[in-house]
Design a protein around this motif. Structure first.
Motif, PDB file in Angstrom:
ATOM      1  N   UNK A 118     -36.756  -5.244  53.998  1.00  0.00           N
ATOM      2  CA  UNK A 118     -36.878  -6.574  53.399  1.00  0.00           C
ATOM      3  C   UNK A 118     -35.572  -7.128  52.884  1.00  0.00           C
ATOM      4  N   UNK A 119     -35.676  -8.225  52.141  1.00  0.00           N
ATOM      5  CA  UNK A 119     -34.498  -8.927  51.643  1.00  0.00           C
ATOM      6  C   UNK A 119     -33.698  -8.104  50.637  1.00  0.00           C
ATOM      7  N   UNK A 120     -34.374  -7.299  49.832  1.00  0.00           N
ATOM      8  CA  UNK A 120     -33.660  -6.477  48.857  1.00  0.00           C
ATOM      9  C   UNK A 120     -32.690  -5.539  49.567  1.00  0.00           C
ATOM     10  N   UNK A 121     -33.192  -4.807  50.548  1.00  0.00           N
ATOM     11  CA  UNK A 121     -32.344  -3.880  51.301  1.00  0.00           C
ATOM     12  C   UNK A 121     -31.254  -4.640  52.059  1.00  0.00           C
ATOM     13  N   UNK A 170     -36.867  -6.069  59.313  1.00  0.00           N
ATOM     14  CA  UNK A 170     -37.897  -5.566  60.223  1.00  0.00           C
ATOM     15  C   UNK A 170     -39.099  -6.513  60.318  1.00  0.00           C
ATOM     16  N   UNK A 171     -39.526  -7.072  59.201  1.00  0.00           N
ATOM     17  CA  UNK A 171     -40.710  -7.943  59.176  1.00  0.00           C
ATOM     18  C   UNK A 171     -41.935  -7.263  59.778  1.00  0.00           C
ATOM     19  N   UNK A 172     -42.027  -5.967  59.588  1.00  0.00           N
ATOM     20  CA  UNK A 172     -43.167  -5.225  60.137  1.00  0.00           C
ATOM     21  C   UNK A 172     -43.311  -3.925  59.355  1.00  0.00           C
ATOM     22  N   UNK A 184     -44.306  -0.659  64.211  1.00  0.00           N
ATOM     23  CA  UNK A 184     -42.968  -0.736  63.609  1.00  0.00           C
ATOM     24  C   UNK A 184     -41.912  -0.270  64.605  1.00  0.00           C
ATOM     25  N   UNK A 185     -42.198   0.798  65.345  1.00  0.00           N
ATOM     26  CA  UNK A 185     -41.238   1.320  66.332  1.00  0.00           C
ATOM     27  C   UNK A 185     -40.975   0.298  67.432  1.00  0.00           C
ATOM     28  N   UNK A 186     -41.999  -0.390  67.885  1.00  0.00           N
ATOM     29  CA  UNK A 186     -41.820  -1.431  68.915  1.00  0.00           C
ATOM     30  C   UNK A 186     -40.928  -2.551  68.396  1.00  0.00           C
ATOM     31  N   UNK A 187     -41.141  -2.945  67.158  1.00  0.00           N
ATOM     32  CA  UNK A 187     -40.306  -3.998  66.556  1.00  0.00           C
ATOM     33  C   UNK A 187     -38.862  -3.525  66.410  1.00  0.00           C
ATOM     34  N   UNK A 188     -38.673  -2.282  65.970  1.00  0.00           N
ATOM     35  CA  UNK A 188     -37.322  -1.722  65.847  1.00  0.00           C
ATOM     36  C   UNK A 188     -36.645  -1.695  67.213  1.00  0.00           C
ATOM     37  N   UNK A 189     -37.351  -1.215  68.226  1.00  0.00           N
ATOM     38  CA  UNK A 189     -36.797  -1.146  69.585  1.00  0.00           C
ATOM     39  C   UNK A 189     -36.405  -2.537  70.071  1.00  0.00           C
ATOM     40  N   UNK A 224     -36.811   2.268  56.182  1.00  0.00           N
ATOM     41  CA  UNK A 224     -38.235   1.981  56.345  1.00  0.00           C
ATOM     42  C   UNK A 224     -39.004   2.691  55.231  1.00  0.00           C
ATOM     43  N   UNK A 225     -39.642   1.930  54.341  1.00  0.00           N
ATOM     44  CA  UNK A 225     -40.360   2.523  53.206  1.00  0.00           C
ATOM     45  C   UNK A 225     -41.556   3.361  53.652  1.00  0.00           C
ATOM     46  N   UNK A 226     -41.745   4.471  52.970  1.00  0.00           N
ATOM     47  CA  UNK A 226     -42.901   5.329  53.236  1.00  0.00           C
ATOM     48  C   UNK A 226     -44.196   4.654  52.782  1.00  0.00           C
ATOM     49  N   UNK A 227     -44.102   3.859  51.722  1.00  0.00           N
ATOM     50  CA  UNK A 227     -45.275   3.215  51.130  1.00  0.00           C
ATOM     51  C   UNK A 227     -46.305   4.287  50.740  1.00  0.00           C
TER      52      UNK A 227
END
Length: 193
Positions: free
Chosen positions: A10-13, A29-31, A41-46, A63-66
């Protein structure tokens, strides 16, 4: 010479990386979120890596674990495998804050307590696996404010990275994976005492 690119939650990071690595590309990432599947998430990163082309080394992902059940290490390994399955063979380094970047911030308790004027309430040895943002907000003074993109960024940039390295297992893994990057901000983690 390494020329990293970053993909972050996100914006903080994004704001933190823009201060620590001026000029390096930082994409959001927005995902993410606890309901987002790792394969999505992996598809978006790729996709973001493909858009940036073969111009960067390494691609650094935060990528946060949440609230995911898997450990930070397992999530990291799973994401790498899923990204590789999407025909990405670029160098990838993944950092998984356990559970969120505020947990890394809390690892330098002395800094965050002084910056945020937090109440000293049964300081733990580690904040991994806890809701770091909720802890910060709970320990703020009565009229204290915590905004991720304001105080969160400022406090993180003032943090003692060696304290975070020593007290946060998830940050320790991430910093070790970035050791060859020769990052001036991370260098204190690897200096001999």
């Amino acid at each position: 010479m390494n020329k990293p690119a970053f993909i972050v939650d996100g914006q903080q990071e994004q704001k933190i990386i823009q201060q620590l690595c001026p000029g390096a590309p930082v994409r959001i990432l927005n995902c993410n979120g606890e309901d987002v599947k790792l394969d999505a998430a992996a598809k978006r990163i790729a996709s973001l890596i493909r858009l940036m082309g073969n111009r960067y080394y390494p691609y650094v992902i935060i990528f946060d674990r949440e609230k995911r059940r898997e450990t930070a290490a397992i999530i990291s390994k799973t994401l790498v495998n899923l990204i590789r399955a999407d025909d990405i063979d670029d160098e990838i380094v993944i950092g998984i804050p356990d559970r969120m970047i505020e947990n890394w911030l809390l690892a330098d308790w002395e800094n965050i307590q002084s910056q945020g004027k937090l109440r000293n309430s049964n300081v733990r040895k580690t904040f991994e696996c806890s809701n770091g943002k909720a802890i910060i907000k709970k320990l703020l003074p009565k009229n204290g404010i915590y905004q991720e993109t304001v105080q969160g960024v400022s406090w993180f940039l003032k943090a003692n990275v060696k304290a975070i390295y020593e007290k946060s297992p998830s940050f320790h893994l991430f910093a070790n994976a970035l050791q060859e990057l020769s990052c001036a901000w991370l260098n204190p983690c690897f200096e001999e005492i």
